[in-house]
Write an enzyme that holds these catalytic residues in place. Sequence first.
Site, PDB file in Angstrom:
ATOM      1  N   GLY A   8       0.818  -1.010  -0.231  1.00 29.62           N
ATOM      2  CA  GLY A   8       0.099  -0.221   0.064  1.00 29.62           C
ATOM      3  C   GLY A   8       0.978   1.085   0.030  1.00 29.62           C
ATOM      4  O   GLY A   8       1.645   1.637   0.999  1.00 29.62           O
ATOM      5  N   ALA A   9       0.887   2.063  -1.403  1.00 30.42           N
ATOM      6  CA  ALA A   9       1.890   3.205  -1.284  1.00 30.42           C
ATOM      7  C   ALA A   9       0.718   4.299  -1.229  1.00 30.42           C
ATOM      8  O   ALA A   9       1.356   5.240  -1.883  1.00 30.42           O
ATOM      9  CB  ALA A   9       2.806   3.071  -2.475  1.00 30.42           C
ATOM     10  N   GLY A  13       1.111   4.456   3.884  1.00 28.72           N
ATOM     11  CA  GLY A  13       2.316   3.524   3.355  1.00 28.72           C
ATOM     12  C   GLY A  13       3.857   4.489   2.737  1.00 28.72           C
ATOM     13  O   GLY A  13       4.523   3.869   3.244  1.00 28.72           O
ATOM     14  N   ARG A  89     -13.818   3.211  12.287  1.00 37.52           N
ATOM     15  CA  ARG A  89     -12.986   2.345  11.605  1.00 37.52           C
ATOM     16  C   ARG A  89     -13.509   0.935  11.387  1.00 37.52           C
ATOM     17  O   ARG A  89     -13.049   0.297  10.290  1.00 37.52           O
ATOM     18  CB  ARG A  89     -11.700   2.238  12.508  1.00 37.52           C
ATOM     19  CG  ARG A  89     -10.994   3.378  12.865  1.00 37.52           C
ATOM     20  CD  ARG A  89      -9.732   3.136  13.880  1.00 37.52           C
ATOM     21  NE  ARG A  89      -8.782   4.186  14.296  1.00 37.52           N
ATOM     22  CZ  ARG A  89      -9.359   4.900  15.005  1.00 37.52           C
ATOM     23  NH1 ARG A  89     -10.108   4.893  15.744  1.00 37.52           N
ATOM     24  NH2 ARG A  89      -8.429   6.039  15.215  1.00 37.52           N
ATOM     25  N   SER A 120      -3.676  -1.644   8.407  1.00 36.35           N
ATOM     26  CA  SER A 120      -4.855  -1.426   7.791  1.00 36.35           C
ATOM     27  C   SER A 120      -6.191  -1.532   9.070  1.00 36.35           C
ATOM     28  O   SER A 120      -5.751  -2.539   9.835  1.00 36.35           O
ATOM     29  CB  SER A 120      -5.127  -2.205   6.880  1.00 36.35           C
ATOM     30  OG  SER A 120      -4.048  -2.610   5.919  1.00 36.35           O
ATOM     31  N   ASN A 121      -7.101  -0.595   8.966  1.00 36.47           N
ATOM     32  CA  ASN A 121      -8.090  -0.779   9.813  1.00 36.47           C
ATOM     33  C   ASN A 121      -9.351  -1.605   9.361  1.00 36.47           C
ATOM     34  O   ASN A 121      -9.431  -1.848   8.083  1.00 36.47           O
ATOM     35  CB  ASN A 121      -8.652   0.610   9.999  1.00 36.47           C
ATOM     36  CG  ASN A 121      -7.864   1.410  11.193  1.00 36.47           C
ATOM     37  OD1 ASN A 121      -7.487   0.662  12.067  1.00 36.47           O
ATOM     38  ND2 ASN A 121      -7.494   2.650  10.527  1.00 36.47           N
ATOM     39  N   ASP A 149      -1.426   6.022  19.100  1.00 38.32           N
ATOM     40  CA  ASP A 149      -2.192   6.563  19.867  1.00 38.32           C
ATOM     41  C   ASP A 149      -1.364   6.989  21.318  1.00 38.32           C
ATOM     42  O   ASP A 149      -1.961   8.148  21.862  1.00 38.32           O
ATOM     43  CB  ASP A 149      -3.320   5.527  20.584  1.00 38.32           C
ATOM     44  CG  ASP A 149      -4.154   4.966  19.299  1.00 38.32           C
ATOM     45  OD1 ASP A 149      -4.338   5.417  18.520  1.00 38.32           O
ATOM     46  OD2 ASP A 149      -4.283   3.760  19.307  1.00 38.32           O
ATOM     47  N   ARG A 152      -0.234  10.434  20.155  1.00 40.71           N
ATOM     48  CA  ARG A 152      -1.195  11.301  20.317  1.00 40.71           C
ATOM     49  C   ARG A 152      -1.392  11.960  21.795  1.00 40.71           C
ATOM     50  O   ARG A 152      -1.877  13.143  22.014  1.00 40.71           O
ATOM     51  CB  ARG A 152      -2.559  10.980  19.605  1.00 40.71           C
ATOM     52  CG  ARG A 152      -2.206  11.125  18.101  1.00 40.71           C
ATOM     53  CD  ARG A 152      -3.646  10.470  17.482  1.00 40.71           C
ATOM     54  NE  ARG A 152      -3.595  10.434  16.264  1.00 40.71           N
ATOM     55  CZ  ARG A 152      -4.148   9.682  15.250  1.00 40.71           C
ATOM     56  NH1 ARG A 152      -4.881   8.604  15.758  1.00 40.71           N
ATOM     57  NH2 ARG A 152      -3.939   9.786  13.904  1.00 40.71           N
ATOM     58  N   HIS A 176      -7.759  -0.098  19.025  1.00 39.34           N
ATOM     59  CA  HIS A 176      -7.576   1.074  18.497  1.00 39.34           C
ATOM     60  C   HIS A 176      -8.853   1.565  17.752  1.00 39.34           C
ATOM     61  O   HIS A 176      -9.163   1.355  16.668  1.00 39.34           O
ATOM     62  CB  HIS A 176      -6.547   0.724  17.344  1.00 39.34           C
ATOM     63  CG  HIS A 176      -6.206   1.958  16.375  1.00 39.34           C
ATOM     64  ND1 HIS A 176      -5.731   3.181  17.065  1.00 39.34           N
ATOM     65  CD2 HIS A 176      -6.198   1.965  15.007  1.00 39.34           C
ATOM     66  CE1 HIS A 176      -5.494   3.820  15.965  1.00 39.34           C
ATOM     67  NE2 HIS A 176      -5.869   3.211  14.892  1.00 39.34           N
TER      68      HIS A 176
END
Length: 313
Positions: A8-9, A13, A89, A120-121, A149, A152, A176
């Site tokens: 995944g770019a 990613g 999510r 990935s979610n 998390d 944050r 998450h």
Amino acid sequence: MSKVTVVGAGNVGATCANVLAFNEVADEVVMLDVKEGVSEGKAMDMMQTAQLLGFDTTVVGCTNDYAQTANSDVVVITSGIPRKPGMTREELIGVNAGIVKSVAQNILKYSPNAIIVVISNPMDTMTYLSLKSLGLPKNRIIGMGGALDSSRFKYFLSQALGCNANEVEGMVIGGHGDTTMIPLARLATYKGIPVSKLLSAEKLQEVVASTMVGGATLTKLLGTSAWYAPGAAGAFVVESIIHNQCKMVPCSVYLEGEYGESDLCIGVPVILGKNGIEKIVELELTAEEKELFAKSAAAVKGTNAALKEVGAL
Ligand SMILES: NC(=O)C1=CN([C@@H]2O[C@H](COP(=O)(O)OP(=O)(O)OC[C@H]3O[C@@H](n4cnc5c(N)ncnc54)[C@H](O)[C@@H]3O)[C@@H](O)[C@H]2O)C=CC1
Ligand SMILES: O=C([O-])CC(=O)C(=O)O
């Protein structure tokens, strides 16, 4: 020769790959995406910063060519759709479960010894799906959420304290998700001083609430979910593994009785080293924290149950 693949770019990613290269975490970073030319273009763009930024990592891009990912030490999975404002999510499961499962299986064909970091979610459920469908030992499947998390949480604490975020310690455990995260305010410190001595209970509660919806707040501002801190948090996890730093980082891992839970992946502090999860750290939680953790685990299990409904498990 150390090699990391990022699948995944997209926003997360490519940011992760960029941080990995800039910090020279690995000798080679491969980005793979299904979108024709995107990984190749982003890799070339990053390589054109090497002389400006002074790094020696080689970044390679490819379109769905798993042969190029062969013999990676660590593989980061970011493929899938992000949420839009107003979504949770968990709503991403229908699309992302199929993508994550097929990507994980392709990765394993070419890198049978890789440690897999799932981003990935919904991340805890995608980590569980990867573990169940690949059948790898649990030390090699790690979900990234707690690193982000916690960062944050430290940011919001530093804003409330008016201090340097690098001088704040704090951890977020649990799922998450907007309602499943558990910022451990009791254990957060500023230069060793418990933050509960420096902030009112009300202010601390505000910090906890802002942390829990940190991703949703950014999604509302950006129209899609965040990527700078998520990408950097992914690279942070990879670095502790590749360089055997043995940092304690909350990650989503498979529990077998720890924290009174089993048969799910959820965020708890772990030691991250060359074998992936070197150790699960069992914190002594208060009765109230234990109750929050049990609720969080029940919610994550509820999302895992949907894997059967979407035909992924
Ligand atoms: N765990 C965490 O802390 C975080 C998780 N996320 C999640 O990360 C995922 C990616 O987010 P973004 O990068 O913002 O999305 P994005 O849309 O910018 O990038 C996703 C990329 O995955 C690619 N892709 C789709 N199917 C693929 C496949 N089968 N093989 C290879 N590549 C494929 C797409 O072409 C796209 O380039 C989302 O599910 C998002 O919710 C985002 C931030 C934090
Ligand atoms: O909020 C989202 O959907 C993306 C994510 O997991 C985060 O930024 O924490």
